[in-house]
Every structure is written in structure tokens, then in C-alpha cells.
Design a protein around this motif. Structure first.
Motif, PDB file in Angstrom:
ATOM      1  N   PRO A  49       3.365  -2.043  -4.724  1.00 12.80           N
ATOM      2  CA  PRO A  49       2.493  -2.047  -3.539  1.00 12.80           C
ATOM      3  C   PRO A  49       1.453  -3.156  -3.668  1.00 12.80           C
ATOM      4  O   PRO A  49       0.948  -3.398  -4.761  1.00 12.80           O
ATOM      5  CB  PRO A  49       1.816  -0.670  -3.586  1.00 12.80           C
ATOM      6  CG  PRO A  49       2.584   0.148  -4.556  1.00 12.80           C
ATOM      7  CD  PRO A  49       3.279  -0.788  -5.491  1.00 12.80           C
ATOM      8  N   SER A  82      -1.140   0.956   3.129  1.00 10.21           N
ATOM      9  CA  SER A  82      -0.440  -0.204   3.668  1.00 10.21           C
ATOM     10  C   SER A  82       1.024  -0.224   3.224  1.00 10.21           C
ATOM     11  O   SER A  82       1.363   0.249   2.139  1.00 10.21           O
ATOM     12  CB  SER A  82      -1.140  -1.473   3.173  1.00 10.21           C
ATOM     13  OG  SER A  82      -0.279  -2.571   3.266  1.00 10.21           O
ATOM     14  N   SER A  83       1.887  -0.785   4.076  1.00  7.43           N
ATOM     15  CA  SER A  83       3.305  -0.906   3.717  1.00  7.43           C
ATOM     16  C   SER A  83       3.579  -2.215   2.975  1.00  7.43           C
ATOM     17  O   SER A  83       4.714  -2.467   2.566  1.00  7.43           O
ATOM     18  CB  SER A  83       4.176  -0.898   4.977  1.00  7.43           C
ATOM     19  OG  SER A  83       3.825   0.152   5.795  1.00  7.43           O
ATOM     20  N   ASP A  84       2.565  -3.067   2.850  1.00  4.30           N
ATOM     21  CA  ASP A  84       2.791  -4.374   2.214  1.00  4.30           C
ATOM     22  C   ASP A  84       3.093  -4.234   0.722  1.00  4.30           C
ATOM     23  O   ASP A  84       2.533  -3.383   0.054  1.00  4.30           O
ATOM     24  CB  ASP A  84       1.546  -5.268   2.360  1.00  4.30           C
ATOM     25  CG  ASP A  84       1.258  -5.562   3.823  1.00  4.30           C
ATOM     26  OD1 ASP A  84       2.161  -5.331   4.654  1.00  4.30           O
ATOM     27  OD2 ASP A  84       0.124  -5.989   4.115  1.00  4.30           O
ATOM     28  N   TYR A  85       3.977  -5.072   0.263  1.00  4.12           N
ATOM     29  CA  TYR A  85       4.266  -5.051  -1.172  1.00  4.12           C
ATOM     30  C   TYR A  85       4.357  -6.472  -1.706  1.00  4.12           C
ATOM     31  O   TYR A  85       4.455  -7.437  -0.936  1.00  4.12           O
ATOM     32  CB  TYR A  85       5.564  -4.288  -1.468  1.00  4.12           C
ATOM     33  CG  TYR A  85       6.773  -4.836  -0.767  1.00  4.12           C
ATOM     34  CD1 TYR A  85       7.485  -5.889  -1.319  1.00  4.12           C
ATOM     35  CD2 TYR A  85       7.196  -4.301   0.446  1.00  4.12           C
ATOM     36  CE1 TYR A  85       8.597  -6.404  -0.676  1.00  4.12           C
ATOM     37  CE2 TYR A  85       8.307  -4.816   1.101  1.00  4.12           C
ATOM     38  CZ  TYR A  85       9.005  -5.855   0.531  1.00  4.12           C
ATOM     39  OH  TYR A  85      10.097  -6.381   1.175  1.00  4.12           O
ATOM     40  N   LEU A 128       0.207   9.143   0.685  1.00  7.30           N
ATOM     41  CA  LEU A 128       0.717   7.964   1.392  1.00  7.30           C
ATOM     42  C   LEU A 128      -0.066   6.714   0.999  1.00  7.30           C
ATOM     43  O   LEU A 128      -1.304   6.760   0.889  1.00  7.30           O
ATOM     44  CB  LEU A 128       0.615   8.190   2.912  1.00  7.30           C
ATOM     45  CG  LEU A 128       1.864   8.722   3.616  1.00  7.30           C
ATOM     46  CD1 LEU A 128       2.476   9.908   2.902  1.00  7.30           C
ATOM     47  CD2 LEU A 128       1.598   9.050   5.067  1.00  7.30           C
ATOM     48  N   MET A 156       8.970   8.814  11.751  1.00  7.33           N
ATOM     49  CA  MET A 156       8.437   8.424  10.435  1.00  7.33           C
ATOM     50  C   MET A 156       8.745   9.472   9.389  1.00  7.33           C
ATOM     51  O   MET A 156       8.719   9.203   8.207  1.00  7.33           O
ATOM     52  CB  MET A 156       6.923   8.231  10.518  1.00  7.33           C
ATOM     53  CG  MET A 156       6.506   7.290  11.590  1.00  7.33           C
ATOM     54  SD  MET A 156       4.767   6.894  11.456  1.00  7.33           S
ATOM     55  CE  MET A 156       4.808   5.575  10.266  1.00  7.33           C
ATOM     56  N   GLU A 163       6.247   7.487  15.267  1.00  6.17           N
ATOM     57  CA  GLU A 163       5.366   6.317  15.313  1.00  6.17           C
ATOM     58  C   GLU A 163       5.157   5.996  16.790  1.00  6.17           C
ATOM     59  O   GLU A 163       6.138   5.827  17.527  1.00  6.17           O
ATOM     60  CB  GLU A 163       6.061   5.150  14.601  1.00  6.17           C
ATOM     61  CG  GLU A 163       5.232   3.907  14.532  1.00  6.17           C
ATOM     62  CD  GLU A 163       5.975   2.779  13.803  1.00  6.17           C
ATOM     63  OE1 GLU A 163       7.214   2.816  13.748  1.00  6.17           O
ATOM     64  OE2 GLU A 163       5.297   1.877  13.311  1.00  6.17           O
ATOM     65  N   ASP A 167       8.648   7.906  -1.302  1.00  4.30           N
ATOM     66  CA  ASP A 167       9.511   6.921  -0.621  1.00  4.30           C
ATOM     67  C   ASP A 167       9.514   5.594  -1.368  1.00  4.30           C
ATOM     68  O   ASP A 167      10.549   4.943  -1.509  1.00  4.30           O
ATOM     69  CB  ASP A 167       9.033   6.673   0.822  1.00  4.30           C
ATOM     70  CG  ASP A 167       9.370   7.844   1.725  1.00  4.30           C
ATOM     71  OD1 ASP A 167      10.338   8.565   1.419  1.00  4.30           O
ATOM     72  OD2 ASP A 167       8.659   8.042   2.724  1.00  4.30           O
ATOM     73  N   PHE A 168       8.307   5.201  -1.823  1.00  8.48           N
ATOM     74  CA  PHE A 168       8.218   3.914  -2.531  1.00  8.48           C
ATOM     75  C   PHE A 168       9.045   3.945  -3.813  1.00  8.48           C
ATOM     76  O   PHE A 168       9.816   3.025  -4.103  1.00  8.48           O
ATOM     77  CB  PHE A 168       6.761   3.544  -2.826  1.00  8.48           C
ATOM     78  CG  PHE A 168       6.587   2.102  -3.168  1.00  8.48           C
ATOM     79  CD1 PHE A 168       6.266   1.177  -2.184  1.00  8.48           C
ATOM     80  CD2 PHE A 168       6.796   1.647  -4.467  1.00  8.48           C
ATOM     81  CE1 PHE A 168       6.155  -0.177  -2.490  1.00  8.48           C
ATOM     82  CE2 PHE A 168       6.679   0.294  -4.781  1.00  8.48           C
ATOM     83  CZ  PHE A 168       6.356  -0.610  -3.789  1.00  8.48           C
ATOM     84  N   GLY A 220       1.153   4.006   5.479  1.00 16.08           N
ATOM     85  CA  GLY A 220       2.386   3.396   4.959  1.00 16.08           C
ATOM     86  C   GLY A 220       3.315   4.446   4.354  1.00 16.08           C
ATOM     87  O   GLY A 220       3.210   5.635   4.650  1.00 16.08           O
ATOM     88  N   PRO A 221       4.230   4.022   3.479  1.00 13.10           N
ATOM     89  CA  PRO A 221       5.195   4.966   2.890  1.00 13.10           C
ATOM     90  C   PRO A 221       4.547   5.911   1.884  1.00 13.10           C
ATOM     91  O   PRO A 221       3.482   5.613   1.344  1.00 13.10           O
ATOM     92  CB  PRO A 221       6.181   4.039   2.165  1.00 13.10           C
ATOM     93  CG  PRO A 221       5.404   2.810   1.871  1.00 13.10           C
ATOM     94  CD  PRO A 221       4.395   2.648   2.976  1.00 13.10           C
TER      95      PRO A 221
END
Ligand SMILES: Nc1ncnc2c1ncn2[C@@H]1O[C@H](COP(=O)(O)OP(=O)(O)OP(=O)(O)O)[C@@H](O)[C@H]1O
Length: 324
Positions: A149, A130-133, A127, A1, A11, A82-83, A77-78
Motif C-alpha cells: 500500500p 486509499s487504493s493506491d499502491y 480498510l 464493493m 459504489e 483483500d490486499f 480502499g480495499p
């Protein structure tokens, strides 16, 4: 990661708790093992005091595997960095900056109440939970190409450089771009150095670009003067033996001390804080600029504390909308 000089973050599947976790596997080098033991101590203290676990990454466990210290944490998440990178450094909308800024200051206030100074706040160490976007229509062409995000929830990581208020505070701290003027000038530092970093981070989120993109002390100070106005004479005159060469007759030795013409040009290219923000923000720009000026006050004692910043109009005048 993630990977760094310290080792790697992997991970992993925890078969006992039946959840994905992030394990920081530290290189078996004494310097890094010692830092990891300090990080474990800090993570455990944070976990004991943050029952809801909303401010900082939660430690699950730790162990020594063939002289590699391994720190098991909840998987997040990121990073904000990174995002931003994956979305082409596209600025965040001001409402998202506000939601992230508020949580960031809550986390910093929480650490400061425990007499802990993070000292390495930067977008890489924040961070998203969540990684959801979500994909939103681009105002320019209507195509659904704009990624944001799904939730603005964030947590802090990387407590390897955290320091207690009562410790020695003379050495250099922070990653260059987020380093406060008192650190560069060798005055010593305390809680306000985290607040300076928060100011730099909020500007970066709203513009998509690092505020002080530099690798050199004098150029860095000159950039600060360009964006925020002249450094106070009494601060420059207190520069320590390493930094006194940046000062001449009570003012910054700039542009005389510049090493290259490119360096002078890079400084001249920077806009004043007000103009920089106005380029990216429409509503609430006035409140945002006022907050930033107080987070980026040169004099550490004049800088807002995290607690004070949370009462600023930039946060209090607008409703709390955690998800977009
Ligand atoms: N709990 C986590 N969940 C998801 N990713 C993580 C987690 N912890 C760390 N990472 C990833 O691993 C990277 C490195 O972790 P961390 O910052 O703790 O190590 P470090 O030694 O302090 O790194 P640096 O060299 O940047 O100071 C992070 O930037 C992040 O991308």
C-alpha cells in the motif's frame, strides 16, 4: 464493493456532495434492518466523537428505500484481507505491521473509551483509506513485482455487531478465527475480546496466514495451546455447559477428543509463537513477540488494554513512518 448475508455495498456518485460514496443496502428482513439501525446509531456516535474522522469509517447519511435501510459512508480502499489475497498472501514487512497495528489499537482505544466493543475485528473489517499502491523490487529476483500500500492509513468498518459495555455479554461473538478463549469457554466477554482479535490480526499480517485456521472449538483451543502454551486450569474448570465437554480432569481433552487424525496433524503442524514470528521478522522481532504474548494472554484481565499496548516498546522504540 462488497456482498454478504446482510445485503450489498455499492459504489455510488453523490450528486449533491459531488463525491464517490459507499452505500450499504441492507436486505429488507427485520433481523438485518434492526442490526442496521444499531449500526447507524453507533456510526453516528463514533462520528460525533471522532472530529478528525481518522479512526472509523465516516457516515454521511442514511435513508429507507422501499424498506431497505441504506447507509451512506465515505468510500474507502480495499480491506487488509483483500490486499493480502490479491498479493498472494505475501506477508507485510514488519514496519508496515507496526504502522497498521498502532492505528488499529488507537481506533480500538477510541471505541473502548466510548464504552463500545467492536466484537468483530478481522482483516476484512479493516480498510485501507486509499487504493493506491507502490511496486517494489523483489529481493529474490529484483523484478518490480512486490506490491505494498502507498499509505498505511486504515479505518475500521462494520459496526453491526458492536456492543455497549453495559449490555448482555453472554452470547457468542467474533468471527471464528479471531474469537477469544473466554468466548469459546462461555465465560462472558468484554473489551479484552477485541484485544485478542488484534493479536491474531497482527500475527496474520506478519505471516500472511490466518493464525488459527479452524472451524471447531476443541481444535481451536488445542491450536491455542500449541502456539501459546497450556490454558490455565482455572479457566478450563469454569467452562460453561456447552464447553465443559472440551475439558477432562482440569486439562484440555486433547488429542483424545479430536474428531480426525487430520485435526491432530493440523495442530501439530503449528509452530510456537516465537518460532512463527522469527520465520518472518528480522529486526524488532523480540519486541513484537513480547507485545503479541501480552495481547494474546489467556486471562482477559491479564491482557493489555489498547491504551497500554500503545505504550509498548514495539511502537515507542521506533519512529512513526506513516508512508513507506
Ligand atoms: N466505506 C467503504 N468503502 C469501501 N468498501 C466498503 C466500505 N464499506 C464496506 N465496504 C466493503 O463491503 C464489505 C462488506 O461491508 P460490511 O463489513 O460493512 O458488511 P457486513 O454485513 O458487516 O459484512 P460481514 O458479512 O463481513 O459481517 C467490506 O468487507 C468491504 O469490502
Amino acid at each position: 464493493m462488497g456482498e454478504g448475508t446482510f445485503g450489498q455495498v455499492l459504489e455510488c456518485w453523490d450528486r449533491e456532495s459531488r463525491e464517490m460514496v459507499a452505500i450499504k443496502v441492507v436486505r429488507s428482513v427485520k433481523k438485518y434492518s434492526d442490526a442496521a439501525m444499531i449500526e447507524i446509531d453507533v456510526l453516528q456516535k463514533l462520528a460525533r466523537n471522532d472530529v478528525a474522522g481518522k479512526h472509523c469509517v465516516q457516515i454521511r447519511n442514511w435513508f429507507d428505500y422501499r424498506s431497505h435501510i441504506c447507509i451512506v459512508c465515505e468510500k474507502l480502499g480495499p480491506s487488509l484481507y483483500d490486499f493480502l489475497r490479491k498479493t498472494g498472501y505475501r506477508p507485510f514487512p514488519i514496519d508496515l505491521v507496526r504502522q497498521i497495528g498502532e492505528q488499529l489499537l488507537e481506533s480500538v482505544a477510541f471505541m473502548h473509551r466510548l464504552q463500545l466493543i467492536h466484537t468483530d475485528l478481522k482483516p476484512e473489517n479493516i480498510l485501507l483509506v486509499s487504493s493506491d499502491y507502490v511496486k517494489l523490487p523483489d529481493p529474490k529476483d529484483g523484478s518490480f513485482s512486490r506490491k505494498l500500500p502507498k499509505s498505511s492509513a486504515i479505518k475500521l468498518i462494520d459496526f453491526g455487531s458492536a456492543a455497549y459495555h453495559h449490555q448482555d455479554r453472554s452470547y457468542i461473538v467474533s468471527t471464528r478465527h479471531y474469537r477469544a478463549p473466554e468466548v469459546i469457554l462461555g465465560h462472558g466477554w468484554s473489551y479484552p475480546c477485541d484485544i485478542w482479535s488484534v493479536g491474531c490480526i497482527l500475527v496474520e499480517l506478519c505471516s500472511g496466514e490466518t493464525l488459527f485456521q479452524t472451524h471447531e472449538n476443541l481444535e481451536h483451543l488445542a491450536m491455542m495451546e500449541r502456539v501459546l502454551g497450556p490454558l490455565p486450569r482455572h479457566m478450563l474448570e469454569r467452562a460453561d455447559q456447552h464447553a465443559e465437554k472440551y475439558v477432562r480432569r482440569g486439562r484440555l481433552n486433547w488429542p483424545e477428543g479430536a474428531t480426525t487424525r487430520e485435526s491432530i496433524r493440523a495442530v501439530l503442524k503449528l509452530p510456537r509463537l516465537q518460532n512463527l514470528v522469527m520465520q518472518h521478522v528480522d529486526h524488532s522481532a523480540g519486541d513484537f513477540i513480547d507485545l503479541l504474548k501480552r495481547l494474546l494472554a489467556y486471562e482477559p484481565s491479564a491482557r493489555l488494554t489498547a491504551e497500554e499496548a500503545l505504550s509498548h516498546g514495539f511502537f515507542s522504540r521506533y519512529g512513526d513512518r506513516r508512508s513507506l
